[in-house]
Design an enzyme around this catalytic site. Structure first.
Site, PDB file in Angstrom:
ATOM      1  N   HIS A 140       0.897  -1.160   0.000  1.00 30.04           N
ATOM      2  CA  HIS A 140       0.000   0.000   0.000  1.00 30.04           C
ATOM      3  C   HIS A 140       0.935   1.209   0.000  1.00 30.04           C
ATOM      4  CE1 HIS A 140      -3.414   2.501   1.742  1.00 30.04           C
ATOM      5  NE2 HIS A 140      -2.353   3.220   2.042  1.00 30.04           N
ATOM      6  N   ASP A 143     -10.474  -3.611  -3.624  1.00 29.23           N
ATOM      7  CA  ASP A 143     -10.287  -2.882  -2.365  1.00 29.23           C
ATOM      8  C   ASP A 143     -11.643  -2.635  -1.694  1.00 29.23           C
ATOM      9  OD1 ASP A 143      -9.029  -1.778  -0.197  1.00 29.23           O
ATOM     10  OD2 ASP A 143      -8.294   0.001  -1.234  1.00 29.23           O
ATOM     11  N   HIS A 181      -3.661  -0.859  -5.592  1.00 29.28           N
ATOM     12  CA  HIS A 181      -4.414   0.336  -6.011  1.00 29.28           C
ATOM     13  C   HIS A 181      -3.604   1.521  -6.536  1.00 29.28           C
ATOM     14  CE1 HIS A 181      -3.380   1.181  -1.837  1.00 29.28           C
ATOM     15  NE2 HIS A 181      -4.393   0.491  -1.331  1.00 29.28           N
TER      16      HIS A 181
END
Ligand code: DOR
Ligand code: ZN
Ligand code: ZN
Length: 428
Positions: free
Chosen positions: A175, A301, A228
């Site tokens: 992340h 997500d 992401h």
């Protein structure tokens, strides 16, 4: 014996065929196939069951937001036959006991295969490596490790984690968020954040970590996955890292493919997410990267939150949005409705590639004789008006009231219907 035939389904490559399923396998593909039960699939697209590499199921600890049961029911309705459950639960999935518990909860629920993701560091605190080896060797056989929700920001800890997973072919899912550059950050940094008076979240906070980590992955010779991606600059870094032969893969969420920062002007915290929604130029760059293969997969997500954490002032609200039941529609919009790609690519980004990255057994297989019967059938011509309430326990749904293409009609997991005619069937 469980046996049925899916009649006249359209395969990813466009051919129309019958698919004969016996027990948990695809036994035959062809024309004129028969079985005890026959299901008319004319006009439906048969795809390999979707695999989500990035799902927050919230159990144990946050069962008011989601449980393994409710989350996998939502997954099944979205066409998924497998989800990878993020480790930011309470207790954190940083040891063999918790990952085995999550895996067992998935098996008991029976709606999709649950692969627990292990935390990289103890308590997601970024300091001490968790019991990576014990989780890998446990009954859950964890291969993906992530502190998602938090960044592994210490370069030495990240290096050691990459070295550790390299020894058994695991992968670190990062992340990417430089914590010092995002202190108090609320939304994308730019003209909109300035106008709204919200603390900005610069693109460089994501890009600087990705740049560092692809170099660490190259140095160590280990596999790195970037969660992401949200900026055009991140796409460029991943593109050049791949050109250099670095073992990096990347995901994009449906929301970063569709929604932009202007939605913050509503002050509706349903649009508050980490990383934040970015600009239209970023969205276009992410779409192109998904089409050209720079970005490997779409991952949801899916981040359910209770109403009190979202129905409040923007700066007090939690980050995250649900997404399991709309992901395939957004992928269809970007890849198919745009006329820029095809169903084989959709199968790749939602099924084959995520299963390959995570090394899942029996998931992400092609629709072929001998494959596991994990199959999703979609009515691609349908247009749906999205309603906020899904099978998730949470309603933080940013797609509510939007019209999106495609509808999941049937989901078949291990040769049994988890969704039939658009409705949840009994669990496996
Ligand atoms: O928006 C987000 N929500 N991003 C994350 O990284 C974590 C997630 C969550 O757990 O709610
Ligand atoms: Zn994250
Ligand atoms: Zn996440």
């Amino acid at each position: 014996m469980n046996s049925f035939v899916l009649k006249n389904a359209t395969l990813p490559d466009g051919t129309v065929a019958d698919i004969l399923v016996t027990d948990s396998k695809i036994e035959a593909i062809g024309t004129g196939l028969t079985a005890e039960e026959s299901i008319d699939c004319s006009g439906l697209r048969a795809l390999p069951g979707f695999v989500d590499l990035h799902t927050h199921l919230r159990e144990p600890g946050y069962e008011q937001s989601e449980t393994v049961l409710s989350g996998t029911q939502s997954a099944a309705l979205g066409g998924f036959t497998a989800v990878h459950a993020m480790a930011n639960t309470q207790p954190v999935a940083d040891n063999a006991g918790v990952v085995e518990q999550v895996r067992a909860l998935g098996e008991r629920a029976g709606y999709a295969e649950v692969f627990p993701i292990g935390a990289v560091t103890v308590g997601l605190e970024g300091k001490q490596l968790s019991e990576i080896g014990a989780m890998a060797n446990s009954a859950a056989q964890v291969k993906v490790f992530s502190d998602d929700g938090k960044c592994v920001s210490d370069a030495l800890v990240m290096r050691r984690a990459l070295e550790y997973v390299k020894s058994f072919g695991g992968v670190i899912a990062q992340h990417a968020q430089e914590p010092r550059l995002t202190e108090g950050a609320q939304m994308n940094e730019g003209a909109v954040s300035a106008r709204l008076g919200l603390t900005g979240w610069p693109a460089v906070a994501e890009e600087s970590i990705i740049a560092r980590d692809v170099l660490l992955a190259e140095h160590v010779g280990a596999r790195l996955h970037i969660c992401h991606l949200s900026t055009a600059g991140s796409v460029e870094i991943v593109r050049s890292a791949k050109a250099r032969g670095i073992q990096v893969t990347a995901e994009v969420t449906p929301h970063h493919l569709l929604l932009t920062e202007d939605l913050a002007e509503t002050y509706d915290a349903v649009y508050k997410v980490n990383p934040p929604l970015r600009t239209n130029a970023d969205v276009q760059a992410l779409r192109e990267a998904l089409i050209d293969g720079t970005i490997d997969i779409v991952a949801t997500d899916h981040a359910p939150h209770p109403i009190e954490s979202k129905d409040c002032e923007w700066s007090a609200a939690a980050f995250g949005m649900v997404g399991l039941e709309t992901a395939a529609s957004v992928a269809q919009l970007v890849l198919i409705e745009s006329k820029k790609s095809n169903w084989s690519r959709l199968a790749e980004v939602l099924s084959h590639a995520p299963a390959r990255i995570a090394q899942d057994q029996h998931q992400g297989e092609s629709i072929a004789v001998g494959s596991s019967a994990n199959i999703t059938l979609i009515d691609a011509k349908a247009v749906r008006k999205i309603v906020a309430k899904t099978a998730s326990k949470s309603v933080n749904n940013p797609y509510a009231d939007l019209e999106l293409p495609g509808r999941v009609v049937h989901t078949i997991y291990k040769g049994r219907f988890t969704v039939r005619d658009g409705k949840l069937a009994g669990a496996n």
